[in-house]
Design a protein around this motif. Sequence first.
Motif, mmCIF file in Angstrom:
data_model
loop_
_atom_site.group_PDB
_atom_site.id
_atom_site.type_symbol
_atom_site.label_atom_id
_atom_site.label_comp_id
_atom_site.label_asym_id
_atom_site.label_seq_id
_atom_site.Cartn_x
_atom_site.Cartn_y
_atom_site.Cartn_z
ATOM 1 N N MET A 169 0.776 -1.202 -0.161
ATOM 2 C CA MET A 169 0.066 -0.018 -0.075
ATOM 3 C C MET A 169 0.706 1.209 -0.056
ATOM 4 O O MET A 169 0.549 2.335 -0.578
ATOM 5 C CB MET A 169 -0.897 0.040 1.157
ATOM 6 N N VAL A 170 1.987 1.250 0.703
ATOM 7 C CA VAL A 170 2.729 2.446 0.797
ATOM 8 C C VAL A 170 3.536 2.564 -0.747
ATOM 9 O O VAL A 170 3.457 3.625 -1.160
ATOM 10 C CB VAL A 170 3.799 2.196 1.742
ATOM 11 N N GLY A 171 3.657 1.290 -1.201
ATOM 12 C CA GLY A 171 4.238 1.539 -2.713
ATOM 13 C C GLY A 171 3.171 2.207 -3.641
ATOM 14 O O GLY A 171 3.696 2.900 -4.750
ATOM 15 N N VAL A 172 1.980 1.904 -3.384
ATOM 16 C CA VAL A 172 0.849 2.280 -4.412
ATOM 17 C C VAL A 172 1.200 4.062 -4.148
ATOM 18 O O VAL A 172 0.768 4.894 -5.175
ATOM 19 C CB VAL A 172 -0.596 1.968 -4.155
ATOM 20 N N VAL A 173 1.198 4.551 -2.837
ATOM 21 C CA VAL A 173 1.131 5.912 -2.605
ATOM 22 C C VAL A 173 2.201 6.505 -3.246
ATOM 23 O O VAL A 173 2.472 7.649 -4.061
ATOM 24 C CB VAL A 173 1.186 6.183 -1.207
ATOM 25 N N ARG A 174 3.624 6.097 -3.189
ATOM 26 C CA ARG A 174 4.753 6.384 -3.708
ATOM 27 C C ARG A 174 4.419 6.494 -5.266
ATOM 28 O O ARG A 174 5.077 7.497 -5.849
ATOM 29 C CB ARG A 174 5.874 5.710 -3.404
ATOM 30 N N HIS A 175 3.888 5.327 -5.888
ATOM 31 C CA HIS A 175 3.679 5.470 -7.115
ATOM 32 C C HIS A 175 2.798 6.700 -7.983
ATOM 33 O O HIS A 175 2.982 7.222 -8.881
ATOM 34 C CB HIS A 175 3.169 3.896 -7.963
ATOM 35 N N GLU B 90 2.771 13.593 21.037
ATOM 36 C CA GLU B 90 3.912 12.876 20.690
ATOM 37 C C GLU B 90 4.529 12.990 19.404
ATOM 38 O O GLU B 90 3.941 14.016 18.540
ATOM 39 C CB GLU B 90 3.202 11.408 20.388
ATOM 40 N N PRO B 91 5.737 12.721 19.135
ATOM 41 C CA PRO B 91 6.531 13.030 17.721
ATOM 42 C C PRO B 91 5.538 12.580 16.674
ATOM 43 O O PRO B 91 4.768 11.583 16.841
ATOM 44 C CB PRO B 91 7.729 12.259 17.869
ATOM 45 N N SER B 92 5.623 12.989 15.554
ATOM 46 C CA SER B 92 4.792 12.791 14.416
ATOM 47 C C SER B 92 4.481 11.401 14.028
ATOM 48 O O SER B 92 3.659 10.992 13.840
ATOM 49 C CB SER B 92 4.698 13.754 13.346
ATOM 50 N N THR B 93 5.954 10.883 13.814
ATOM 51 C CA THR B 93 5.926 9.268 13.404
ATOM 52 C C THR B 93 5.626 8.455 14.434
ATOM 53 O O THR B 93 5.093 7.544 14.139
ATOM 54 C CB THR B 93 7.299 9.149 13.315
ATOM 55 N N THR B 94 5.507 9.015 15.721
ATOM 56 C CA THR B 94 4.967 8.049 16.945
ATOM 57 C C THR B 94 3.420 7.978 16.698
ATOM 58 O O THR B 94 2.675 7.196 16.855
ATOM 59 C CB THR B 94 5.212 8.562 18.122
ATOM 60 N N ARG B 95 2.719 9.307 16.293
ATOM 61 C CA ARG B 95 1.363 9.269 16.252
ATOM 62 C C ARG B 95 0.866 8.587 15.193
ATOM 63 O O ARG B 95 -0.477 7.947 15.169
ATOM 64 C CB ARG B 95 0.852 10.700 16.082
ATOM 65 N N THR B 96 1.772 8.225 14.105
ATOM 66 C CA THR B 96 1.370 7.619 12.736
ATOM 67 C C THR B 96 2.015 6.275 12.562
ATOM 68 O O THR B 96 2.247 6.114 11.573
ATOM 69 C CB THR B 96 1.637 8.800 11.609
ATOM 70 N N SER B 97 2.168 5.682 13.792
ATOM 71 C CA SER B 97 2.590 4.364 13.530
ATOM 72 C C SER B 97 3.916 4.214 12.750
ATOM 73 O O SER B 97 4.382 2.886 11.938
ATOM 74 C CB SER B 97 1.822 3.446 12.957
ATOM 75 N N LEU C 298 4.691 10.263 7.042
ATOM 76 C CA LEU C 298 3.692 10.928 6.156
ATOM 77 C C LEU C 298 4.004 11.849 5.397
ATOM 78 O O LEU C 298 3.651 12.163 4.111
ATOM 79 C CB LEU C 298 2.602 11.132 6.992
ATOM 80 N N PRO C 299 4.970 12.940 5.647
ATOM 81 C CA PRO C 299 5.280 14.132 5.182
ATOM 82 C C PRO C 299 5.886 13.748 3.628
ATOM 83 O O PRO C 299 6.024 14.638 2.717
ATOM 84 C CB PRO C 299 6.243 14.772 5.803
#
Length: 210
Positions: free
Chosen positions: A95-101, A119-126, A130-131
């Motif tokens: 799914m991450v690959g789809v977003v990058r594509h 919390e740090p942004s990457t902690t909030r977003t597993s 995201l940026p």
Amino acid sequence: MSQYKAAIFDIGGVLTHSPVTRIKQFCADQGISDAARIAIFGPEDGPWSRFERSELTRDDFAGEFDRHIAGCETAATGKGFMEWFFQGFGERPEMVGVVRHLRGRVKLGAITNNVARDEPSTTRTSGIDLPHLFEVIVESAIVGYRKPEPQIFRIACEQLSIEPHQAVFLDDMGANLKGARALGMHTIKVDETLSAIDELEAALGIPLPR
């Protein structure tokens, strides 16, 4: 040419493995009753929903968790749950690959019900960066609304400079998809298969990686 100008993705259960499934398993493993789990995580005005809107702090939520599980024979604690939860749930690379594509091909946004705005942004977003994936990121813990409330979808569309009917929205939760559909978004349900990628490819008219 597709009528859709943007693809908007949920995070947990879409770009990562499902936190809902993992929370159910955590509670089962820890001897927390279904009734207690549902009281914590189910209602729109329950502890978890309030935490997702930043109406409760991390410590507040831990206290509510402890209060709700008081009648269960469990060694779990709200503090322990928080430590477990913030370890994340593992990326879904397909799914991450789809977003990058899709970067540079359509506008890209994320809408996530998350917690702990301090919390740090990457902690909030597993742990997902995201940026580097999305132009627009709308977090419930920051904006004070959570899916399926219409305001959170409107915020994402406004920041992407589109109308709701110009967006495809992907989520793993039926209630969230229903909320987006009510505003005119094209919705796609994500499960453990690759069917969502097939549907997104058909909607956008863009060949996607698997």
